[in-house]
Scaffold this motif. Structure first.
Motif, PDB file in Angstrom:
ATOM      1  N   GLU A  31       0.845  -1.193   0.000  1.00 50.79           N
ATOM      2  CA  GLU A  31       0.000   0.000   0.000  1.00 50.79           C
ATOM      3  C   GLU A  31       0.884   1.248   0.000  1.00 50.79           C
ATOM      4  O   GLU A  31       1.955   1.277   0.601  1.00 50.79           O
ATOM      5  CB  GLU A  31      -0.906   0.006   1.233  1.00 50.79           C
ATOM      6  N   TRP A  32       0.418   2.281  -0.682  1.00 50.14           N
ATOM      7  CA  TRP A  32       1.166   3.532  -0.719  1.00 50.14           C
ATOM      8  C   TRP A  32       1.232   4.171   0.663  1.00 50.14           C
ATOM      9  O   TRP A  32       0.304   4.035   1.458  1.00 50.14           O
ATOM     10  CB  TRP A  32       0.519   4.521  -1.694  1.00 50.14           C
ATOM     11  N   ILE A  33       2.315   4.854   0.948  1.00 45.20           N
ATOM     12  CA  ILE A  33       2.443   5.634   2.168  1.00 45.20           C
ATOM     13  C   ILE A  33       2.467   7.115   1.777  1.00 45.20           C
ATOM     14  O   ILE A  33       2.696   7.459   0.619  1.00 45.20           O
ATOM     15  CB  ILE A  33       3.717   5.261   2.959  1.00 45.20           C
ATOM     16  N   VAL A  34       2.230   7.978   2.738  1.00 45.39           N
ATOM     17  CA  VAL A  34       2.182   9.414   2.451  1.00 45.39           C
ATOM     18  C   VAL A  34       3.594   9.938   2.182  1.00 45.39           C
ATOM     19  O   VAL A  34       4.497   9.741   3.009  1.00 45.39           O
ATOM     20  CB  VAL A  34       1.561  10.184   3.632  1.00 45.39           C
ATOM     21  N   PRO A  35       3.812  10.565   1.030  1.00 45.54           N
ATOM     22  CA  PRO A  35       5.155  11.091   0.745  1.00 45.54           C
ATOM     23  C   PRO A  35       5.473  12.317   1.589  1.00 45.54           C
ATOM     24  O   PRO A  35       4.578  13.081   1.977  1.00 45.54           O
ATOM     25  CB  PRO A  35       5.071  11.460  -0.745  1.00 45.54           C
ATOM     26  N   ILE A  36       6.749  12.496   1.893  1.00 44.91           N
ATOM     27  CA  ILE A  36       7.229  13.689   2.580  1.00 44.91           C
ATOM     28  C   ILE A  36       7.346  14.811   1.544  1.00 44.91           C
ATOM     29  O   ILE A  36       7.656  14.571   0.379  1.00 44.91           O
ATOM     30  CB  ILE A  36       8.584  13.415   3.241  1.00 44.91           C
ATOM     31  N   LYS A  37       7.112  16.017   1.969  1.00 43.61           N
ATOM     32  CA  LYS A  37       7.177  17.147   1.039  1.00 43.61           C
ATOM     33  C   LYS A  37       8.522  17.191   0.308  1.00 43.61           C
ATOM     34  O   LYS A  37       9.579  17.076   0.928  1.00 43.61           O
ATOM     35  CB  LYS A  37       6.955  18.459   1.799  1.00 43.61           C
ATOM     36  N   ASN A  38       8.460  17.308  -1.014  1.00 46.63           N
ATOM     37  CA  ASN A  38       9.641  17.379  -1.883  1.00 46.63           C
ATOM     38  C   ASN A  38      10.496  16.117  -1.844  1.00 46.63           C
ATOM     39  O   ASN A  38      11.678  16.144  -2.196  1.00 46.63           O
ATOM     40  CB  ASN A  38      10.512  18.590  -1.538  1.00 46.63           C
ATOM     41  N   GLU A  39       9.916  14.993  -1.415  1.00 42.69           N
ATOM     42  CA  GLU A  39      10.657  13.735  -1.340  1.00 42.69           C
ATOM     43  C   GLU A  39      10.935  13.182  -2.738  1.00 42.69           C
ATOM     44  O   GLU A  39      10.065  13.211  -3.612  1.00 42.69           O
ATOM     45  CB  GLU A  39       9.864  12.711  -0.532  1.00 42.69           C
ATOM     46  N   SER A  40      12.140  12.662  -2.940  1.00 40.32           N
ATOM     47  CA  SER A  40      12.486  12.061  -4.225  1.00 40.32           C
ATOM     48  C   SER A  40      11.888  10.665  -4.327  1.00 40.32           C
ATOM     49  O   SER A  40      11.555  10.032  -3.308  1.00 40.32           O
ATOM     50  CB  SER A  40      14.002  11.975  -4.384  1.00 40.32           C
TER      51      SER A  40
END
Length: 222
Positions: A31-40
């Motif tokens: 399952e997808w997790i929430v990305p961190i802002k500006n995460e590569s």
């Protein structure tokens, strides 16, 4: 053998629902997790890989954006094999338009609601959906996708850089893919007339390839 499946951009495990795999393959959907802002994309893949149980043998299967994630995960840990479908192995094989848009960071100018729009052009031309059930499934998947995640993912694809082919990686691609198309790419398996939606449309043929690769995994080296 555990098989970790990673869905595509704006998609979820429903895209794999028609696959018929060997009973010895234990399917686990990541399952997808929430990305961190500006995460590569690379750092996101590293965080996502913590879900995988590396104490046992496993394989990775990724579709579209999930294939790029699978490539990055394979560079960090050691799956028995990695299978990417309707995806890209090298960033240089992304369409020129995508790479140009990435350099200019054009995705920041596009409103989230527009990215999530689903119409006959996106469904018929780009994804290649044909039947009513396929169109309905794609429409539901897009509607259920978080628009902020979608916008981040598109931006991370456009700025992705990779020139490494992980060990035991296999690429399955369709000849009619209008989203991730490339003349320079050299997939290991080509699905004639396969669209970007082929993991659902051509599930029988793709199931056969996955099952065959599973049965013929190379011997582990000490």
């Amino acid at each position: 053998m555990k098989a970790y499946f990673i869905s595509g951009l704006g998609a979820d495990k429903r895209i794999f629902s028609k696959l018929k795999l060997d009973p010895q393959i234990e399917v686990i959907h990541i399952e997808w997790i929430v990305p961190i802002k500006n995460e590569s994309l690379r750092n996101y893949a590293k965080r996502l890989s913590s879900i995988i149980d590396v104490s046992n043998d496993f394989i990775l299967v990724g579709v579209s954006f999930g294939g790029m994630i699978a490539v990055e995960i394979s560079k960090l840990i050691a799956p028995r094999c990695t299978i990417i479908i309707s995806s890209t192995l090298y960033s240089q094989d992304l369409p020129l338009l995508y790479r140009f848009a990435g350099k200019l960071q054009l995705v920041k100018l596009i409103p989230s609601w527009l990215i999530k729009s689903s119409n006959s052009l996106t469904q018929n031309f780009f994804f290649g959906t044909k039947s009513h059930s396929e169109k309905q499934l794609l429409r539901k998947i897009i509607a259920d996708t978080d628009s902020r995640f979608l916008k981040w993912a598109i931006g991370s694809i456009l700025s992705w850089r990779n020139s490494v082919r992980p060990n035991s990686l296999y690429h399955i691609h369709g000849t009619n893919d209008r989203i991730l198309y490339s003349k320079s790419a050299k997939p290991d398996f080509v699905i004639k007339n396969g669209t970007h939606f082929m993991v659902y449309q051509n599930a029988g043929e793709i199931s056969g390839i996955i099952n065959s690769l599973h049965l013929n995994l190379p011997s582990k080296t000490s």
